[in-house]
Design an enzyme around this catalytic site. Structure first.
Site, short mmCIF file in Angstrom:
data_model
loop_
_atom_site.label_atom_id
_atom_site.label_comp_id
_atom_site.label_asym_id
_atom_site.label_seq_id
_atom_site.Cartn_x
_atom_site.Cartn_y
_atom_site.Cartn_z
N TYR A 97 -51.20 27.96 -34.08
CA TYR A 97 -51.74 26.59 -34.02
C TYR A 97 -53.20 26.51 -34.49
O TYR A 97 -53.54 27.10 -35.52
CB TYR A 97 -51.57 26.03 -32.59
CG TYR A 97 -50.18 26.26 -32.09
CD1 TYR A 97 -49.10 25.61 -32.71
CD2 TYR A 97 -49.90 27.14 -31.06
CE1 TYR A 97 -47.81 25.83 -32.28
CE2 TYR A 97 -48.61 27.36 -30.63
CZ TYR A 97 -47.58 26.70 -31.25
OH TYR A 97 -46.30 26.93 -30.84
N VAL A 119 -46.15 29.35 -24.85
CA VAL A 119 -46.94 29.08 -23.65
C VAL A 119 -46.45 29.83 -22.40
O VAL A 119 -47.08 29.76 -21.36
CB VAL A 119 -47.07 27.56 -23.32
CG1 VAL A 119 -47.95 26.85 -24.32
CG2 VAL A 119 -45.71 26.90 -23.19
N SER A 135 -42.35 28.71 -27.40
CA SER A 135 -42.45 28.42 -28.84
C SER A 135 -42.07 29.60 -29.74
O SER A 135 -41.90 29.40 -30.94
CB SER A 135 -43.87 27.99 -29.20
OG SER A 135 -44.11 26.69 -28.73
N LYS A 185 -39.12 29.06 -31.83
CA LYS A 185 -39.17 28.23 -33.05
C LYS A 185 -38.97 29.06 -34.31
O LYS A 185 -38.44 28.56 -35.31
CB LYS A 185 -40.53 27.50 -33.11
CG LYS A 185 -40.75 26.50 -31.96
CD LYS A 185 -42.19 26.02 -31.93
CE LYS A 185 -42.45 25.01 -30.81
NZ LYS A 185 -43.88 24.63 -30.71
N TYR A 226 -33.87 21.43 -27.61
CA TYR A 226 -35.18 22.05 -27.82
C TYR A 226 -35.68 22.71 -26.52
O TYR A 226 -36.15 23.85 -26.52
CB TYR A 226 -36.15 20.98 -28.32
CG TYR A 226 -37.60 21.42 -28.37
CD1 TYR A 226 -38.07 22.19 -29.43
CD2 TYR A 226 -38.48 21.07 -27.35
CE1 TYR A 226 -39.40 22.61 -29.47
CE2 TYR A 226 -39.80 21.48 -27.39
CZ TYR A 226 -40.25 22.24 -28.45
OH TYR A 226 -41.56 22.66 -28.48
O1 DON Z 1 -42.71 21.98 -26.20
C1 DON Z 1 -43.49 22.59 -25.48
O2 DON Z 1 -44.57 22.13 -25.14
C2 DON Z 1 -43.09 23.99 -25.02
N1 DON Z 1 -41.67 24.04 -24.78
C3 DON Z 1 -43.43 25.02 -26.04
C4 DON Z 1 -44.89 25.00 -26.45
C5 DON Z 1 -45.42 26.34 -26.80
O3 DON Z 1 -44.90 27.36 -26.41
C6 DON Z 1 -46.69 26.36 -27.56
N2 DON Z 1 -47.12 27.73 -27.79
N3 DON Z 1 -48.11 28.33 -27.58
#
Ligand code: DON
Length: 303
Positions: free
Chosen positions: A239, A257, A63, A66, A188
């Site tokens: 978040y 993540v 993320s 982003k 994405y």
């Molecule tokens: O879309 C997802 O679930 C992962 N590619 C990215 C989520 C993420 O990194 C949330 N961050 N803490």
């Protein structure tokens, strides 16, 4: 201040937290990463680099990408994206579905998955290759031409990504996607699966600490846009733990993540930390602890 010593001290101080939490098993490839790793890098606004621990080990930025996708959309498309995504904290998990329906397909902010999917959709319309555009920005700003997508991670995410698929289909049903769902999801996943080191990431984020000025003397974002992206990182970047992150760290920050977090001390430096064990909201346990140590010891927070 002896920054090198400070980073080494922090690396020592967070040893008890390293390995705490859970790795992101919902993306099988990320679930296989050794949690007993920790890295930290700091890049000053003038480009001086300091690193400690596993700062040269690549990890999946997830993320954190982003922020960079949003920067590209803001820089080439101005404020139009704000008609399609709000900029308020969601108070919900990053992959939550509930708010999107009650708010008619306008995601709460660009950093939860639904909002980031809309941003990637716009970037795909603007460039024809959203992940390629994020990768090019990362390569230029980090000075590392080898930065690339780890396709095993991207494939792993796509094969297990039922939640993101449902978010994207719902967005499409509300008329908030410009491109086919499958193309947006693939872009994405590829942007999230970029593999970078702490040092690469801190270098790439330097423009957020220097009023938008990039590594080659170019403006990545205007100073006003940089101020605003940092504000959204502060309020939404971690978040449903953004309040706790502001309380403990007090800096704009964006987690992923994969266990990475990028934080910005506006006007001073960008910092990147990484340790794969995640807390309940998907933020690195040792990473947050390290940034807490950093701002507590230096007094470099925005508060
Ligand atoms: O879309 C997802 O679930 C992962 N590619 C990215 C989520 C993420 O990194 C949330 N961050 N803490």
């Amino acid at each position: 201040m002896d920054i090198q010593n400070l980073l080494e001290d922090i690396t020592g101080a967070v040893q008890p937290q390293i390995g705490q939490g859970q790795v992101a098993g919902y993306i099988p490839q990320l679930g296989a990463v050794d949690p007993h790793q920790f890295g930290i890098s700091l890049v000053t606004k003038d480009g001086e680099v300091f690193s400690a621990g596993d700062a040269h080990v690549e990890f999946s930025i997830q993320s954190i990408s982003k922020v960079f996708a949003l920067a590209l959309v803001l820089s080439s498309d101005g404020d139009g994206i704000w008609k399609r995504v709000f900029r308020e904290p969601s108070g919900n998990p990053f992959n939550s579905l509930v708010q999107l329906e009650s708010e008619d397909g306008i995601p709460r902010n660009p950093f939860i998955n639904a909002g980031a999917i809309v941003v990637t959709d716009r970037l795909l319309s603007l460039t024809g290759d959203a992940a390629g555009a994020v990768r090019a920005l990362m390569r230029r700003e980090s000075g590392n031409a080898l930065v690339d997508t780890d396709h095993r991670v991207a494939t792993s995410e796509l094969e297990s990504g039922h939640r993101n698929a449902s978010l994207a289909h719902f967005l499409a049903s509300c008329g908030n996607l410009e491109n086919p769902v499958d193309e947006v999801l693939e872009s994405y996943a590829q942007q999230c699966a970029l593999a970078m080191t702490c040092q690469d990431l801190a270098l790439a984020a330097r423009f957020l600490a220097s009023n938008g000025l990039g590594a080659e003397g170019e403006l990545v974002l205007s100073p006003a846009q940089t101020k605003r992206i940092n504000a959204v990182m502060l309020t939404c970047g971690t978040y449903d733990a953004a309040g706790e992150f502001a309380y403990r760290v007090g800096l704009p920050g964006k987690s992923g993540v994969g266990g990475g977090i990028v934080a910005v001390v506006p006007g001073k430096c960008a910092i990147s930390v990484w340790s794969p064990g995640l807390g309940r909201s998907g933020n690195s346990v040792a990473g947050v602890a390290a940034l807490d140590e950093f701002t507590t010891r230096t007094g470099w927070s925005v508060f």
